[in-house]
Design a protein around this motif. Sequence first.
Motif, PDB file in Angstrom:
ATOM      1  N   VAL A  34      55.808  35.215  55.036  1.00 54.38           N
ATOM      2  CA  VAL A  34      54.631  35.802  54.380  1.00 54.38           C
ATOM      3  C   VAL A  34      53.637  34.717  53.984  1.00 54.38           C
ATOM      4  O   VAL A  34      52.418  34.878  54.132  1.00 54.38           O
ATOM      5  N   ALA A  35      54.165  33.574  53.502  1.00 54.56           N
ATOM      6  CA  ALA A  35      53.287  32.475  53.088  1.00 54.56           C
ATOM      7  C   ALA A  35      52.716  31.705  54.264  1.00 54.56           C
ATOM      8  O   ALA A  35      51.829  30.866  54.072  1.00 54.56           O
ATOM      9  N   GLY A  36      53.207  31.956  55.472  1.00 51.57           N
ATOM     10  CA  GLY A  36      52.698  31.254  56.639  1.00 51.57           C
ATOM     11  C   GLY A  36      53.174  29.832  56.768  1.00 51.57           C
ATOM     12  O   GLY A  36      52.513  29.002  57.408  1.00 51.57           O
ATOM     13  N   VAL A  37      54.328  29.503  56.196  1.00 53.10           N
ATOM     14  CA  VAL A  37      54.869  28.147  56.292  1.00 53.10           C
ATOM     15  C   VAL A  37      55.464  27.954  57.681  1.00 53.10           C
ATOM     16  O   VAL A  37      56.211  28.814  58.169  1.00 53.10           O
ATOM     17  N   PRO A  38      55.167  26.858  58.365  1.00 49.53           N
ATOM     18  CA  PRO A  38      55.725  26.643  59.709  1.00 49.53           C
ATOM     19  C   PRO A  38      57.248  26.535  59.678  1.00 49.53           C
ATOM     20  O   PRO A  38      57.845  26.111  58.694  1.00 49.53           O
ATOM     21  N   TRP A  39      57.854  26.913  60.803  1.00 50.79           N
ATOM     22  CA  TRP A  39      59.302  26.820  60.987  1.00 50.79           C
ATOM     23  C   TRP A  39      60.063  27.593  59.907  1.00 50.79           C
ATOM     24  O   TRP A  39      61.071  27.128  59.372  1.00 50.79           O
ATOM     25  N   ALA A  40      59.566  28.799  59.601  1.00 52.18           N
ATOM     26  CA  ALA A  40      60.221  29.601  58.568  1.00 52.18           C
ATOM     27  C   ALA A  40      61.645  29.977  58.970  1.00 52.18           C
ATOM     28  O   ALA A  40      62.560  29.969  58.141  1.00 52.18           O
ATOM     29  N   GLY A  41      61.855  30.312  60.254  1.00 51.40           N
ATOM     30  CA  GLY A  41      63.196  30.675  60.698  1.00 51.40           C
ATOM     31  C   GLY A  41      64.178  29.522  60.591  1.00 51.40           C
ATOM     32  O   GLY A  41      65.326  29.703  60.165  1.00 51.40           O
ATOM     33  N   PRO A  75      59.887  21.618  49.090  1.00 49.82           N
ATOM     34  CA  PRO A  75      59.011  21.074  50.139  1.00 49.82           C
ATOM     35  C   PRO A  75      58.021  22.106  50.677  1.00 49.82           C
ATOM     36  O   PRO A  75      56.883  21.750  51.026  1.00 49.82           O
ATOM     37  N   ALA A  76      58.433  23.372  50.743  1.00 46.75           N
ATOM     38  CA  ALA A  76      57.508  24.404  51.194  1.00 46.75           C
ATOM     39  C   ALA A  76      56.359  24.581  50.206  1.00 46.75           C
ATOM     40  O   ALA A  76      55.191  24.747  50.599  1.00 46.75           O
ATOM     41  N   ILE A  77      56.655  24.526  48.909  1.00 44.90           N
ATOM     42  CA  ILE A  77      55.600  24.620  47.892  1.00 44.90           C
ATOM     43  C   ILE A  77      54.671  23.414  47.984  1.00 44.90           C
ATOM     44  O   ILE A  77      53.434  23.542  47.870  1.00 44.90           O
ATOM     45  N   ALA A  78      55.258  22.242  48.213  1.00 42.33           N
ATOM     46  CA  ALA A  78      54.419  21.043  48.378  1.00 42.33           C
ATOM     47  C   ALA A  78      53.493  21.196  49.591  1.00 42.33           C
ATOM     48  O   ALA A  78      52.321  20.787  49.544  1.00 42.33           O
ATOM     49  N   TYR A  79      53.999  21.798  50.665  1.00 45.76           N
ATOM     50  CA  TYR A  79      53.156  22.022  51.851  1.00 45.76           C
ATOM     51  C   TYR A  79      51.994  22.956  51.515  1.00 45.76           C
ATOM     52  O   TYR A  79      50.863  22.753  51.996  1.00 45.76           O
ATOM     53  N   LEU A  80      52.248  23.992  50.708  1.00 46.63           N
ATOM     54  CA  LEU A  80      51.182  24.925  50.346  1.00 46.63           C
ATOM     55  C   LEU A  80      50.021  24.220  49.661  1.00 46.63           C
ATOM     56  O   LEU A  80      48.847  24.512  49.925  1.00 46.63           O
ATOM     57  N   TRP A  81      50.342  23.271  48.782  1.00 46.02           N
ATOM     58  CA  TRP A  81      49.299  22.615  47.990  1.00 46.02           C
ATOM     59  C   TRP A  81      48.668  21.425  48.712  1.00 46.02           C
ATOM     60  O   TRP A  81      47.528  21.063  48.422  1.00 46.02           O
ATOM     61  N   MET A  82      49.400  20.819  49.657  1.00 45.29           N
ATOM     62  CA  MET A  82      48.885  19.607  50.302  1.00 45.29           C
ATOM     63  C   MET A  82      48.237  19.874  51.659  1.00 45.29           C
ATOM     64  O   MET A  82      47.508  19.020  52.167  1.00 45.29           O
TER      65      MET A  82
END
Length: 376
Positions: free
Chosen positions: A248-255, A277-284
Amino acid sequence: MPPNEAHPSPAELAEERIVSRLLDVFIRAGLLLALAALCYRIFSPFLTLLAWAVVLAVALYPLHQVLARSMRGRAGIAAIAIVLLGFVLLVVPTAVLMSSLGDSVRHLIEEVQTNSLAIPPPPDRVARWPVIGAEVQSFWSKAHDDLPALVQSMQPKIGHLAKGALGFVAGIGSGLLRFLAALIVAGILMAFGEAGSRSSRAIFERVAGTERGAALDHLCTATIRAVAQGVIGVAFIQAIVVGLCLVVAGVPWAGALAGVCLVIGIAQVPAVIVTLPAIAYLWMSGAYGHGEAIAYTILLILSGMVDNVLKPLMLGRGVEAPMPVILLGALGGMATAGILGMFLGATLLALGHQIFMRWVASDPDVAVARDPTSPG
């Protein structure tokens, strides 16, 4: 009778009877072994499927009983309801995550083939890493400067790796279909649960005696439920929740991240290793607005805390098998039989450990040595 022909002695008659009986026993044993071998050969393609169905049926049977009582004893309808519920809550989300993983792998392979994959230059501190720093920096620099040449120099290893990755994704898909089949078979077993429970107990009592058979039957049931619900079940549900939130958040390599979350969940490691790390990706990454980043951050934090809610509900009395045994069983089972083997391996290895330790604890010599009132 001719006078020179003597009557057989009693010893010779006894020997003939013994030989005849031994020959009869050997023939019967050979026929039984041949029948068992033929039955195993016919049944072996379905052995993993049925074993996984039995694990699911034993783990879900308490829920089936609750539903059956609320439906006025309609065990068949309750089993159908559980199968449909499992399909909606487990199979469909897992299929979504596996589709995301397959798309990520295919996209990566396409980017490497078309030289559209952008790899940043290595930081200067990489060269200062002990032992491997210089080699890592050299490899990283080659990948940044000329990725196609690096890929070409590593052929055919890269080709085999790509084929292996696509084969792994395809294997996960087939494993998902087998899981669905096992869930359907488990529903059939739960519909006839009372008869199955009596048959299981009768088999254990026939093999180990009345008292030990009943205890062994209880041990197997309790261990399967504790591992399947308290460890594997919690880790699987949390991996699905975290993976869906990543999608839902569109983070790469979710699977792939959901798979990592599953493994660390089995090892009882917090899911924050994946979610932070996924949260860090959202902000960076700069691809999200401030409000979107806040909403997805809250979503990922809550998904990483799902195990704190599930464990008190599903763990019950706890798992007596050591966690390394469960983790090794999961990893070994996955290497042997794919995604289904992860769950089946952990459950069977924990069960084997429990039976072995129960056998060790029941040593009569140790029991006599510990009992001060025993004679001698």
